[in-house]
Each structure stands twice: as structure tokens, then as C-alpha cells.
Design a protein around this motif. Structure first.
Motif, short mmCIF file in Angstrom:
data_model
loop_
_atom_site.label_atom_id
_atom_site.label_comp_id
_atom_site.label_asym_id
_atom_site.label_seq_id
_atom_site.Cartn_x
_atom_site.Cartn_y
_atom_site.Cartn_z
N ALA A 7 -9.58 -13.83 -1.47
CA ALA A 7 -8.37 -13.24 -0.90
C ALA A 7 -8.75 -12.45 0.34
N LEU A 8 -7.97 -12.60 1.38
CA LEU A 8 -8.16 -11.80 2.59
C LEU A 8 -6.96 -10.87 2.73
N VAL A 9 -7.24 -9.59 2.91
CA VAL A 9 -6.18 -8.59 3.00
C VAL A 9 -6.15 -8.00 4.40
N THR A 10 -5.02 -8.15 5.08
CA THR A 10 -4.81 -7.43 6.33
C THR A 10 -4.03 -6.16 5.99
N GLY A 11 -4.28 -5.10 6.71
CA GLY A 11 -3.62 -3.83 6.39
C GLY A 11 -4.28 -3.09 5.25
N ALA A 12 -5.59 -3.32 5.04
CA ALA A 12 -6.29 -2.70 3.92
C ALA A 12 -6.45 -1.19 4.08
N LEU A 25 -9.80 -7.10 -6.81
CA LEU A 25 -11.18 -7.14 -7.34
C LEU A 25 -11.15 -7.18 -8.87
N ASP A 26 -10.28 -6.36 -9.47
CA ASP A 26 -10.17 -6.35 -10.93
C ASP A 26 -9.67 -7.69 -11.46
N ALA A 27 -8.87 -8.41 -10.63
CA ALA A 27 -8.33 -9.70 -11.05
C ALA A 27 -9.34 -10.83 -10.83
N GLY A 28 -10.52 -10.51 -10.33
CA GLY A 28 -11.57 -11.50 -10.19
C GLY A 28 -11.69 -12.18 -8.85
N PHE A 29 -10.98 -11.67 -7.83
CA PHE A 29 -11.07 -12.27 -6.50
C PHE A 29 -12.30 -11.77 -5.75
N ALA A 30 -12.82 -12.65 -4.91
CA ALA A 30 -13.72 -12.20 -3.85
C ALA A 30 -12.82 -11.74 -2.72
N VAL A 31 -13.02 -10.54 -2.24
CA VAL A 31 -12.06 -9.96 -1.29
C VAL A 31 -12.71 -9.73 0.07
N ARG A 32 -11.98 -10.16 1.10
CA ARG A 32 -12.31 -9.81 2.47
C ARG A 32 -11.20 -8.90 2.99
N VAL A 33 -11.55 -7.97 3.82
CA VAL A 33 -10.55 -7.13 4.47
C VAL A 33 -10.73 -7.24 5.97
N LEU A 34 -9.61 -7.34 6.66
CA LEU A 34 -9.65 -7.46 8.11
C LEU A 34 -9.08 -6.18 8.70
N VAL A 35 -9.91 -5.47 9.45
CA VAL A 35 -9.51 -4.17 10.01
C VAL A 35 -9.96 -4.06 11.45
N TYR A 74 -3.14 -12.08 2.45
CA TYR A 74 -2.11 -11.05 2.29
C TYR A 74 -1.81 -10.43 3.66
N TYR A 75 -0.56 -10.55 4.07
CA TYR A 75 -0.13 -9.99 5.36
C TYR A 75 0.66 -8.72 5.08
N LEU A 76 0.00 -7.58 5.29
CA LEU A 76 0.58 -6.28 4.94
C LEU A 76 0.61 -5.35 6.14
N VAL A 77 0.73 -5.91 7.32
CA VAL A 77 0.68 -5.13 8.55
C VAL A 77 2.09 -4.96 9.09
N HIS A 78 2.42 -3.72 9.44
CA HIS A 78 3.69 -3.44 10.11
C HIS A 78 3.52 -2.18 10.93
N SER A 79 4.04 -2.20 12.14
CA SER A 79 3.85 -1.07 13.06
C SER A 79 4.89 0.01 12.83
N MET A 80 4.91 0.54 11.63
CA MET A 80 5.84 1.63 11.28
C MET A 80 5.54 2.85 12.14
N GLY A 81 6.56 3.37 12.78
CA GLY A 81 6.36 4.56 13.59
C GLY A 81 5.98 4.26 15.02
N SER A 82 5.75 2.99 15.33
CA SER A 82 5.36 2.65 16.70
C SER A 82 6.58 2.60 17.60
N SER A 83 6.31 2.76 18.87
CA SER A 83 7.37 2.65 19.86
C SER A 83 6.94 1.62 20.89
N GLY A 84 7.67 1.53 22.00
CA GLY A 84 7.30 0.57 23.02
C GLY A 84 7.56 -0.85 22.55
N ASN A 85 6.67 -1.77 22.91
CA ASN A 85 6.84 -3.19 22.61
C ASN A 85 6.19 -3.55 21.28
N PHE A 86 6.40 -2.74 20.24
CA PHE A 86 5.75 -3.00 18.95
C PHE A 86 6.22 -4.32 18.36
#
Length: 515
Positions: A7-12, A25-35, A74-86
Motif C-alpha cells: 500500500a502506498l499512502v499519500t498524505g501520511a 501495517l497491523d493488517a499485514g501490508f507492506a507500506v510506502r509513504v510519499l511525502v 491511498y489518496y489522502l491529500v487536500h490543500s485545506m486552508g490553502s489560498s491562491g491557485n490551490f
């Protein structure tokens, strides 16, 4: 033999992602995180169990190869609180992920978006979240797009807003949206759905509304909190003159939620937020014991807050929408105008005793010098839409890289010896505060405290000189009180030792129950 899934998690580093990773991890996945900033993961307890990929979703080239061998993204990214061209950036990021996930033969995308009604004009942030979901659904990769409304858990933005509004105000003048119906969902149930979405065998490609068992009006949610917190229920008056903009100013002033986050939350509350279907049950059964009711989710969250066990928080996200540059090394200052304030003290307190005081700074413990001045600076920051001092700290005793600390953020920590804080208050230029402990030959410690400010234009220079008189007693007093407190707590004699370097300009060269 079953092959381990990846599983790859964005927004980790965010509120949801930071809680999802250990459960995968508890569910047995190999996890990558993209930051974008790996330093933010330096102190998380699962850091050595995951593969960390440094990349930016908006930079397609940096993503090449990141999705290879991934089963669930997993796509968990959102620019909450951002302004401009978010919103433009979000659409571009989603397109990059959609295209590269298809190219890498990712088996499933799981996206968490916002619950919203159909056939109405949505707020800019909700429109952006819906548009991101559409891009992922059209990617060619089977996508489960979960749509949740108000998430209740310790440290969630919605919970903190309800908590502070209810605790601070005995009587609540409120916008007319307090009469809108809302279907809150506990963070534990959101995480349950996210993990189980990876187990759906069919090539499902659609949105799913998710919500808890209770449908309430926002005013009922606030008074439900009051009951669980042992408070009297609050009289609530709905006032039609409260526009979203005015309401966001009100939330900004009476809660730690900055205006930049309050605006999108309140804009989304203009609509009733209730599930229109519960088809998710066809693919994922309800959790054992059923979905968590609102009052129980509040109770669980309060338990975590009271015991200082908040796993992740809205504070973990950078309120400015992008990571700030780290403090450059001293030699890199050459050619730049830099203002510093340096304080050095020697003390009989042992390094460990001194470090405990330093790591406990801020929040309820304060800043050890002229509390009124710090409070005034916090209120000034709130008045211009900043985070202010009431954001506090997540844990009363320990800090981690990326933690919010009042209007600072922990940029670097070497436990036992060094703490660097980056300013997140509204200020015309980047600023840092460094606290250092070194053992002293013959016993005791040396305490070094340095404030660093890179002024931005004339406004930055005027700002520094306008607060210089206050620095003359705030920073020395802070250094004195920190060392004295360490000595007192260690049972040693308090003594006034050390020396002071006054502030000077320099053109220098030399982050059970789930709640």
C-alpha cells in the motif's frame, strides 16, 4: 503462500494518513509513504517500518517509479486552508497520480473526499475535492471514492471547533447553518472503511457516502459535546446576519482554528451533510459492534485529549499549505540581512533536568517570560487570521518533529540536546527559535537560546525594530526562568549565572481506542 500486498499512502503526515499507516501495517501490508518533507516522519513510531519516498504530487518527474509494485494507492491529500491557485494544483496533482498509477498497473485507488449534496453550487474547497475524485474515478484504475462529512476524533478540525466553541461560549449567537442536518462519523469508522476498501475484490469504480448512525443539527452536536464534557447545554440563537466570512472570524477568535481553516469548514456547513445512500455495506460490512454513535465518538475523543494521547491532529498539517524552508546553516547567511537574539546561561542543573523543561515548553506551561506579552502577541496573530497561542501542543510532555506548538512548529529535535522551532504566526519574514543543552565540564549544563529572523523587505525591518524593546526583557527572562526552573525541579540552588548577548542585526556569515 499469500503474497504480501503493498500500500502506498499519500498524505501520511496529515490527520487521517498518520493514523491509517499503522493500521495498514497491523493488517499485514507492506507500506510506502510519499511525502515532500521526510523530516516530518522522523519521530513517528512506525517510521522504521515503512519505505519513505520523497516526492511532490505536483511534480510529475519526482513521481516516476513511485507507484511501481503498488497494489493499493491511498489518496489522502487536500490543500485545506490553502489560498491562491490551490484548486489548480490539486487537479494537476490528481492527474499526475491517475496517469502514473495506470501506467504502473496499480490495482486500486482509495480516495477520501467530502460528503456533499447534489445539484447545488458547492464551496471552492468542496468543488475541488469532488473534481479530484472525478479525475481518479476516470483514471482507468478501479477507484473507491469514500465521501465523509464531519469527522469526530481527538485532534480533528471539526471536533476541535465544536469543543472550543462549546467550552468558551455560555451562550452562542450562531449562523443559520446551525439548523442544518449533519451526519458525523467517528475517526475509528473512517479508518475501518479505508483499510477494508483494499479488500474489495470486484473492480468497483464509484463513490460511496459514509456516515455514522446519528443525523443531528449542528447545534445538537455542540450540546451533545456539552453533555459529554460535563457542561450545561448552551442556548443557541440562529442569526441570519452571520455570513460565512463573519462566522469564520468568530471561530478564529474563540478557537485555535485559524481563519484559513475555518473558512472552508464553515463554507461546507452551508449545506446539509447527510448520506444519500449506504451502498458501502454491500461491499464492506459494518464494523463489529456497529458504527460509532456521535456521543460515544465525543467521549472517546475527550478521553484521548484529557490523557494527552492524541495520535494525530489537524495541527500536523502546515497551515500555510506548503512546507517552509528550513533554517539555512550559518555560513549560508552570507549576504543576507539577519537579526538574531542570543542568550547563553550556565546552570548547575543536569542536562536531563534542563531538557525536560525545554521539551515541556509552551501549551499550559507557557514560555517562561512575561505571559502577558506572549498572550498579546497570540491575540494579535488571531486578529489577522493566524493560529495564535491557543493551538497548544498535542502531548504535554513530549515533542516530535512536525508537531505544532502554539504558534511555532517543531522543525528539528535531537532529544536531550536540541530543539528548533519555526514560527507560524503572521510575521513579515521567516523566523526560528533554537534551544540547546550541552553538558558542562565539571558538572551542570550550558543553555543556549537563539532567535533568528530573516526580514522580508522594509516591513520586516520595521517589525523587528518595533518589537526590539520587548525582546530586551522577554528573551533574557525566558533564558533565566528556564534554567532556574530546571534547577528548582532538580532540587538544586537557584543562582543567576551566565551572560547575555543583546539582540543585534547581522550580515552574517559564520511530527486500544481509536478516537
Amino acid at each position: 503462500m499469500t503474497t504480501q500486498r503493498t500500500a502506498l499512502v499519500t498524505g501520511a503526515t496529515g490527520y487521517i494518513g498518520g493514523r491509517l499507516v499503522p493500521r495498514l501495517l497491523d493488517a499485514g501490508f507492506a507500506v510506502r509513504v510519499l511525502v515532500r518533507s521526510p523530516m516530518k516522519l522522523a519521530d513517528v513510531p512506525w517510521a522504521d517500518q515503512v519505505q519513505v519516498i520523497t516526492a511532490d504530487l505536483a511534480d510529475r518527474d519526482s513521481l516516476e517509479g513511485a507507484f511501481d509494485g503498488v497494489d493499493v494507492l491511498y489518496y489522502l491529500v487536500h490543500s485545506m486552508g490553502s489560498s491562491g491557485n490551490f484548486d489548480g494544483t490539486e487537479l494537476s496533482s490528481a492527474k499526475n497520480v491517475a496517469q502514473l498509477a495506470l501506467k504502473a498497473d496499480v490495482k486500486r485507488i482509495v480516495y477520501l473526499g467530502g460528503l456533499h449534496p447534489q445539484g447545488v453550487t458547492l464551496s471552492r474547497h468542496l468543488r475541488s475535492r469532488a473534481a479530484v475524485g472525478s479525475i481518479l474515478l476516470q483514471s482507468g484504475v478501479p477507484t473507491v471514492a469514500l465521501q465523509a462529512g464531519v469527522v469526530i476524533g481527538s485532534g480533528s478540525t471539526s471536533f476541535e471547533m465544536i469543543r472550543h466553541l462549546t467550552e468558551v461560549l455560555p451562550y452562542m449567537p450562531a449562523p443559520k447553518w446551525v439548523r442544518n442536518r449533519i451526519q458525523p462519523i467517528a475517526i475509528r469508522d473512517v479508518l475501518y472503511y479505508l483499510v477494508k476498501a483494499a479488500d474489495i475484490d470486484e473492480p468497483v469504480n464509484r463513490t460511496f457516502d459514509i456516515g455514522g448512525p446519528d443525523i443531528l443539527r449542528y447545534g445538537q452536536m455542540m450540546n451533545g459535546y456539552a453533555v459529554e464534557a460535563g457542561l450545561h447545554q448552551r442556548p443557541i440563537a440562529s442569526l441570519p446576519v452571520f455570513t460565512p466570512w463573519l462566522a469564520s472570524q468568530w471561530v478564529n477568535l474563540v478557537s485555535p482554528i485559524p481563519r484559513s481553516l475555518a473558512v472552508p469548514i464553515i463554507e461546507s456547513l452551508q449545506f446539509e451533510c447527510v448520506t444519500s445512500e449506504h451502498d458501502i455495506r454491500t461491499y464492506i460490512p459494518d464494523p463489529e459492534g456497529g458504527l460509532t454513535g456521535y456521543r460515544r465518538s465525543v467521549r472517546l475523543a475527550l478521553d484521548k485529549v484529557r490523557t494527552g494521547q492524541v495520535e494525530t491532529s489537524w495541527q500536523d498539517s502546515d497551515v500555510r499549505g506548503a512546507p517552509a524552508d528550513t533554517l539555512p546553516s550559518d555560513p549560508d547567511w552570507a549576504g543576507h540581512t539577519v537579526y538574531t537574539d542570543l542568550q547563553v546561561r550556565t546552570t548547575d542543573a543536569r542536562p536531563g533536568d534542563l531538557w525536560r523543561v525545554i521539551e515541556g515548553i509552551g501549551g499550559d506551561n507557557g514560555w517562561y517570560s512575561f505571559p502577558l506579552a506572549w498572550a498579546v502577541r497570540g491575540w494579535m496573530d488571531k486578529l489577522v487570521g493566524g493560529v495564535g497561542l491557543r493551538r497548544g501542543r498535542r502531548n504535554p510532555d513530549h515533542l516530535h518533529t512536525g508537531d505544532a506548538l502554539d504558534f511555532w512548529r517543531v522543525e528539528q529535535i535531537t532529544r536531550g540536546s536540541f530543539l528548533r522551532l519555526r514560527a507560524e504566526m503572521k510575521v513579515p519574514g521567516p523566523a526560528w527559535l533554537e534551544l540547546r543543552v550541552e553538558p558542562r565540564e565539571g558538572g551542570g549544563s550550558t543553555y543556549t537560546q537563539r532567535a533568528v529572523f530573516f526580514p522580508k523587505g522594509l516591513a520586516g525591518r520595521l517589525y523587528w525594530y518595533s518589537i526590539l524593546p520587548f525582546h530586551g526583557f522577554i528573551f533574557p527572562g525566558m533564558a533565566n526562568r528556564i534554567t532556574q526552573t530546571a534547577e528548582v525541579e532538580a532540587g538544586r540552588t537557584v543562582g543567576d549565572v551566565g551572560h547575555t548577548h543583546p539582540a543585534e542585526p547581522a550580515n552574517a556569515s559564520p511530527a486500544d481506542e481509536v478516537a
